[in-house]
Design a protein around this motif. Structure first.
Motif, mmCIF file in Angstrom:
data_model
loop_
_atom_site.group_PDB
_atom_site.id
_atom_site.type_symbol
_atom_site.label_atom_id
_atom_site.label_comp_id
_atom_site.label_asym_id
_atom_site.label_seq_id
_atom_site.Cartn_x
_atom_site.Cartn_y
_atom_site.Cartn_z
ATOM 1 N N PHE A 125 0.850 -1.189 0.000
ATOM 2 C CA PHE A 125 0.000 0.000 0.000
ATOM 3 C C PHE A 125 0.888 1.241 0.000
ATOM 4 C CE2 PHE A 125 -2.694 -3.289 1.759
ATOM 5 C CZ PHE A 125 -3.920 -3.045 1.142
ATOM 6 N N VAL A 126 0.615 2.158 -0.916
ATOM 7 C CA VAL A 126 1.338 3.430 -0.961
ATOM 8 C C VAL A 126 0.642 4.373 0.012
ATOM 9 C CG1 VAL A 126 2.119 5.337 -2.390
ATOM 10 C CG2 VAL A 126 1.972 3.034 -3.362
ATOM 11 N N VAL A 127 1.254 4.588 1.181
ATOM 12 C CA VAL A 127 0.601 5.369 2.229
ATOM 13 C C VAL A 127 1.032 6.830 2.236
ATOM 14 C CG1 VAL A 127 0.217 3.359 3.690
ATOM 15 C CG2 VAL A 127 2.341 4.668 3.946
ATOM 16 N N GLY A 128 2.089 7.168 1.511
ATOM 17 C CA GLY A 128 2.513 8.559 1.471
ATOM 18 C C GLY A 128 3.609 8.788 0.468
ATOM 19 N N GLN A 129 3.729 10.027 0.019
ATOM 20 C CA GLN A 129 4.837 10.414 -0.850
ATOM 21 C C GLN A 129 4.986 11.919 -0.787
ATOM 22 O OE1 GLN A 129 3.002 8.990 -4.688
ATOM 23 N NE2 GLN A 129 3.536 11.034 -5.401
ATOM 24 N N GLY A 130 6.175 12.395 -1.165
ATOM 25 C CA GLY A 130 6.417 13.827 -1.132
ATOM 26 C C GLY A 130 7.761 14.163 -1.733
ATOM 27 N N PHE A 131 8.067 15.443 -1.790
ATOM 28 C CA PHE A 131 9.337 15.918 -2.330
ATOM 29 C C PHE A 131 10.259 16.339 -1.192
ATOM 30 C CE2 PHE A 131 6.517 16.684 -6.012
ATOM 31 C CZ PHE A 131 7.204 15.929 -6.949
ATOM 32 N N GLY A 132 11.557 16.400 -1.492
ATOM 33 C CA GLY A 132 12.539 16.742 -0.479
ATOM 34 C C GLY A 132 12.865 15.543 0.395
ATOM 35 N N VAL A 169 2.333 11.508 10.090
ATOM 36 C CA VAL A 169 0.991 11.891 10.557
ATOM 37 C C VAL A 169 0.068 12.176 9.380
ATOM 38 C CG1 VAL A 169 1.868 12.789 12.738
ATOM 39 C CG2 VAL A 169 1.637 14.331 10.782
ATOM 40 N N LYS A 170 0.638 12.374 8.191
ATOM 41 C CA LYS A 170 -0.176 12.649 6.992
ATOM 42 C C LYS A 170 -0.392 11.400 6.143
ATOM 43 C CE LYS A 170 2.777 15.910 5.952
ATOM 44 N NZ LYS A 170 3.496 16.999 5.242
ATOM 45 N N PHE A 171 0.078 10.238 6.602
ATOM 46 C CA PHE A 171 -0.092 9.009 5.827
ATOM 47 C C PHE A 171 -1.578 8.694 5.638
ATOM 48 C CE2 PHE A 171 4.213 6.775 6.929
ATOM 49 C CZ PHE A 171 4.860 7.708 6.145
ATOM 50 N N ASN A 172 -1.897 8.164 4.472
ATOM 51 C CA ASN A 172 -3.255 7.726 4.165
ATOM 52 C C ASN A 172 -3.394 6.259 4.555
ATOM 53 O OD1 ASN A 172 -5.751 7.076 3.121
ATOM 54 N ND2 ASN A 172 -5.128 7.243 0.971
ATOM 55 N N LEU A 173 -4.098 5.996 5.642
ATOM 56 C CA LEU A 173 -4.343 4.632 6.101
ATOM 57 C C LEU A 173 -5.806 4.231 5.917
ATOM 58 C CD1 LEU A 173 -2.230 4.636 9.403
ATOM 59 C CD2 LEU A 173 -1.519 3.974 7.093
ATOM 60 N N VAL A 174 -6.553 5.034 5.133
ATOM 61 C CA VAL A 174 -7.970 4.770 4.898
ATOM 62 C C VAL A 174 -8.192 4.091 3.554
ATOM 63 C CG1 VAL A 174 -10.256 5.820 4.639
ATOM 64 C CG2 VAL A 174 -8.639 6.733 6.336
ATOM 65 N N ASP A 175 -7.710 4.702 2.478
ATOM 66 C CA ASP A 175 -7.907 4.129 1.143
ATOM 67 C C ASP A 175 -6.651 4.250 0.278
ATOM 68 O OD1 ASP A 175 -7.969 6.854 0.806
ATOM 69 O OD2 ASP A 175 -9.736 6.879 -0.505
ATOM 70 N N TRP A 213 10.358 11.159 -1.951
ATOM 71 C CA TRP A 213 10.281 9.894 -1.233
ATOM 72 C C TRP A 213 8.899 9.281 -1.394
ATOM 73 C CZ3 TRP A 213 6.377 9.879 2.356
ATOM 74 C CH2 TRP A 213 5.913 11.115 2.785
ATOM 75 N N ILE A 214 8.827 7.984 -1.100
ATOM 76 C CA ILE A 214 7.553 7.276 -1.094
ATOM 77 C C ILE A 214 7.556 6.307 0.080
ATOM 78 C CG2 ILE A 214 8.326 5.421 -2.631
ATOM 79 C CD1 ILE A 214 5.554 5.454 -3.909
ATOM 80 N N ALA A 215 6.414 6.167 0.739
ATOM 81 C CA ALA A 215 6.276 5.270 1.895
ATOM 82 C C ALA A 215 5.262 4.189 1.564
ATOM 83 C CB ALA A 215 5.840 6.044 3.133
#
Length: 321
Positions: free
Chosen positions: A273-280, A289-295, A309-311
């Motif tokens: 599951f891709v729960v987060g991503q961003g730049f820097g 705290v901004k990870f998407n754990l719903v959908d 990065w990607i989580a």
């Protein structure tokens, strides 16, 4: 030239596969809207787009609704690379044709040819905006079983480095005496003489692989800032060993060593599951705290953003891979 023949007022399911070895590809059909419904064989909340990105090994299913009436025109289908790094690559555009079939008339010999509109070859902002649109259905029939708690956390830097050019060979690295080398946490994979799984199952791991892969960079630095002067990588067959049913969170961080570049990553034998991503640089305090754990979108291949990065999270429940 490939021709896709369609009829007016119909809906077609197109199964798109990026079979390229290295290039992420933009894809579009001129003057048509595509509805994305699936990624890597997992349903997604449908969304419309006139162009998309697909990384090597990824699949994307889209619905193509044709025009309600026969148009006196044909429409180009186009794909070309998305590229942000260094080195040489083929920047050409490949073309196909979407052609409408008329039930009573023969096709015009000189129909209007509608040209496509693709993003710029280094349009990282489009790539980020597009990938963020993917969301799992997350309903009773198709739940998003993302791990809510995590047993093991890993932080991997991914990118390019250099290795010495072998004797009596010519290399095309940053200098004539070096070659490019992909690495994770500065470790570049060395192909073993015996398959890793075979060595593991027969208890013959000694000399084939080690279990000391670094779970985080051994020398932290400003990953998306000024790159270190030393670009040499280590080489080895190093692994991470996980107990069965371990819930894992993995953050993959791009680096600016030899230039920031998007890196498609595939996890063989699992969906994640891709729960987060961003730049820097990933911030271990503010970003989780901004990870998407719903959908969050479930897939098996995803791209680490150029300069970002990607989580992902997954359950290590497949001992055969």
């Amino acid at each position: 030239t490939y021709k896709l023949k369609v009829k007016p007022g119909k809906t077609y399911l197109l199964r798109l596969i990026n079979a390229a070895l290295n290039d992420e590809l933009f894809f579009t059909i001129a003057n048509h809207t595509l509805t994305v419904v699936e990624g890597d064989a997992i349903y997604t909340k449908p969304f419309d787009t006139d162009k998309l990105l697909i990384t090597p090994g990824q699949t994307t299913n889209v619905l193509l609704k044709t025009k309600p009436e026969y148009p006196n025109a044909t429409f180009l289908i186009a794909a070309r690379p998305y590229f942000t790094g260094q080195g040489t690559f083929d920047n050409s555009t490949t073309m196909g044709v979407l052609e409408y079939e008329h039930p009573f008339k023969k096709p015009s010999k000189n129909p209007t040819l509608i040209q496509p509109n693709l993003p710029q070859i280094n349009d990282t902002q489009f790539v980020s905006n597009f990938t963020m649109k993917f969301r799992s259905l997350a309903n009773d029939e198709f739940p998003a079983n993302v791990p809510k708690t995590v047993d093991k956390r890993f932080f991997f830097t991914v990118g390019l480095g250099t290795s010495p050019c072998p004797k009596n060979t010519t290399c095309q690295g940053p200098t004539n005496s070096t070659k490019f080398a992909a690495s994770v946490n500065n470790v570049s994979f060395t192909l073993p003489s015996v398959a890793i799984l075979q060595a593991y199952y027969f208890g013959q791991s000694n000399g084939v692989y080690t279990t000391d892969f670094p779970v985080e960079p051994m020398v932290p630095f400003n990953y998306t800032g000024i790159a270190p002067n030393n670009t040499n990588v280590m080489n080895g067959t190093r692994t991470v060993v996980l107990p069965f049913n371990t819930s894992v969170e993995l953050v993959m961080q791009d680096t600016t060593i030899l230039g920031a570049e998007s890196h498609p990553l595939h996890l063989h034998g699992f969906n994640f599951f891709v729960v987060g991503q961003g730049f820097g640089n990933f911030d271990p305090v503010k970003d989780p705290v901004k990870f998407n754990l719903v959908d969050p979108m479930e897939r098996n291949t995803a791209g680490v953003p150029a300069g970002g990065w990607i989580a992902i999270r997954f359950l290590a429940d497949n001992p055969g891979k």
